[in-house]
Design an enzyme around this catalytic site. Structure first.
Site, PDB file in Angstrom:
ATOM      1  N   GLY A  13      68.225  37.994  59.394  1.00 38.42           N
ATOM      2  CA  GLY A  13      67.579  37.639  60.319  1.00 38.42           C
ATOM      3  C   GLY A  13      67.149  38.498  61.518  1.00 38.42           C
ATOM      4  O   GLY A  13      66.232  37.896  62.561  1.00 38.42           O
ATOM      5  N   ASN A  15      64.938  40.839  61.821  1.00 39.43           N
ATOM      6  CA  ASN A  15      63.558  40.854  61.902  1.00 39.43           C
ATOM      7  C   ASN A  15      63.098  39.544  62.458  1.00 39.43           C
ATOM      8  O   ASN A  15      62.060  39.497  63.532  1.00 39.43           O
ATOM      9  CB  ASN A  15      62.769  41.175  60.752  1.00 39.43           C
ATOM     10  CG  ASN A  15      62.837  42.717  60.073  1.00 39.43           C
ATOM     11  OD1 ASN A  15      62.061  43.482  60.768  1.00 39.43           O
ATOM     12  ND2 ASN A  15      63.501  43.066  59.294  1.00 39.43           N
ATOM     13  N   MET A  91      64.703  36.574  49.959  1.00 40.34           N
ATOM     14  CA  MET A  91      64.969  37.442  48.743  1.00 40.34           C
ATOM     15  C   MET A  91      64.497  36.455  47.365  1.00 40.34           C
ATOM     16  O   MET A  91      65.429  36.423  46.490  1.00 40.34           O
ATOM     17  CB  MET A  91      66.607  37.440  48.609  1.00 40.34           C
ATOM     18  CG  MET A  91      67.042  38.570  49.779  1.00 40.34           C
ATOM     19  SD  MET A  91      65.832  40.018  49.920  1.00 40.34           S
ATOM     20  CE  MET A  91      66.822  40.952  48.540  1.00 40.34           C
ATOM     21  N   ILE A  93      61.284  35.656  44.617  1.00 42.36           N
ATOM     22  CA  ILE A  93      59.976  36.100  44.007  1.00 42.36           C
ATOM     23  C   ILE A  93      59.060  34.901  44.152  1.00 42.36           C
ATOM     24  O   ILE A  93      59.321  33.815  43.864  1.00 42.36           O
ATOM     25  CB  ILE A  93      59.987  36.694  42.873  1.00 42.36           C
ATOM     26  CG1 ILE A  93      60.812  38.125  42.652  1.00 42.36           C
ATOM     27  CG2 ILE A  93      58.596  37.037  42.220  1.00 42.36           C
ATOM     28  CD1 ILE A  93      60.836  38.859  41.560  1.00 42.36           C
ATOM     29  N   LEU A  94      57.967  35.167  44.982  1.00 42.22           N
ATOM     30  CA  LEU A  94      56.895  33.971  44.934  1.00 42.22           C
ATOM     31  C   LEU A  94      56.075  33.851  43.720  1.00 42.22           C
ATOM     32  O   LEU A  94      55.735  34.772  43.181  1.00 42.22           O
ATOM     33  CB  LEU A  94      55.987  34.230  46.372  1.00 42.22           C
ATOM     34  CG  LEU A  94      56.889  34.186  47.472  1.00 42.22           C
ATOM     35  CD1 LEU A  94      56.066  34.656  48.614  1.00 42.22           C
ATOM     36  CD2 LEU A  94      57.582  32.814  47.947  1.00 42.22           C
ATOM     37  N   HIS A 110      58.796  45.646  54.032  1.00 45.80           N
ATOM     38  CA  HIS A 110      59.758  46.550  53.036  1.00 45.80           C
ATOM     39  C   HIS A 110      60.243  47.821  53.689  1.00 45.80           C
ATOM     40  O   HIS A 110      59.483  48.412  54.196  1.00 45.80           O
ATOM     41  CB  HIS A 110      59.022  46.761  51.715  1.00 45.80           C
ATOM     42  CG  HIS A 110      59.566  47.396  50.722  1.00 45.80           C
ATOM     43  ND1 HIS A 110      60.330  46.554  50.068  1.00 45.80           N
ATOM     44  CD2 HIS A 110      59.676  48.425  50.118  1.00 45.80           C
ATOM     45  CE1 HIS A 110      61.133  47.464  49.082  1.00 45.80           C
ATOM     46  NE2 HIS A 110      60.631  48.773  49.288  1.00 45.80           N
TER      47      HIS A 110
END
Ligand code: GRF
Length: 224
Positions: A13, A15, A91, A93-94, A110
């Site tokens: 975290g 970011n 981490m 995938i939506l 990214h």
């Protein structure tokens, strides 16, 4: 009325911290309405708690499939009245369901210059490949991984003998500046998307040094 952002994170975290710091110093005019993690040991949760931000833990392992996991997240995010979903080291995938629910309102960072080095190991893959410029990209999220319209990028040169670890530190330092800035542009309604392309109103190109030079890595020698 405040611009509500929710940050989705799985790990450290850092970011998230840069976003919290930008809000606290008044550079980012937004409210972090929720920090949502899919791992109960994500350090991002500690950072959020310390800043007094509501948190939610939704473990993907508690669900039969991705749709059910995403539905649970959608419910929490909608209850928090989210305007923008900010992926910061999330981490998972939506699913299309999640992307459609928040269409045009999801961003990601990214650690590579997209469209190069998509996937979970952007920096290591770039170092392994032997490129001489690394960087980071903030982009809208669509149904294809690391594919959506690019909003901003930062270029980070590195030397051929540098390890992935040192490059990662320098890329992260740029992530921490670029991501909050992009969020502020979005919060102010200055980012628009037209198909594959995103644009930011009233911004120029990155400052080009006064001698008219541009970035070439390795550095050019005198006479060139
Ligand atoms: C960053 O490198 C980001 O680019 C990528 O995941 C990492 C998250 O780091 N999507 P942190 O959890 O914000 O420290």
């Amino acid at each position: 009325m405040s611009f509500n952002i929710a940050v989705l994170a799985s790990g450290s975290g850092s970011n998230l911290q840069s976003i919290i710091d930008a809000v606290e110093r008044g550079s980012l005019e937004a409210k972090i309405c929720l920090v949502l993690c899919n791992r109960s040991n994500a350090f991002a949760l500690e950072r959020a708690k310390k800043a007094g931000i509501p948190t939610a833990i939704i473990l993907h392992s508690d669900f039969e499939n991705r749709e059910e996991f995403d539905s649970a997240m959608i419910e929490q995010l909608q209850a928090a009245n989210v305007d923008l979903v900010v992926l910061a080291g999330f981490m998972r995938i939506l699913t299309p369901l999640f992307i459609k629910t928040f269409a045009g309102r999801i961003v990601n960072i990214h650690p590579a210059l997209l469209p190069s080095f998509k996937g979970a190991h952007g920096i290591a893959d770039a170092v392994e490949y032997g490129v001489t410029l690394a960087g980071c990209t903030v982009h809208f999220v669509d149904e294809i991984m690391d594919n959506g319209a690019i909003i901003a990028q930062a270029v980070v040169p590195f030397a051929s003998d540098e390890s992935a670890d040192t490059v990662q530190k320098r890329v992260l330092a740029f992530e921490h500046r670029v991501y909050p800035q992009v969020l502020q542009w979005i919060a102010n309604g200055r980012v628009s998307q037209n198909g594959r392309k995103a644009s930011v109103q009233d911004t120029g190109l990155a400052k080009i040094p006064s001698d008219g030079s541009f970035i070439v890595s390795p550095q050019l020698e005198d006479g060139f």
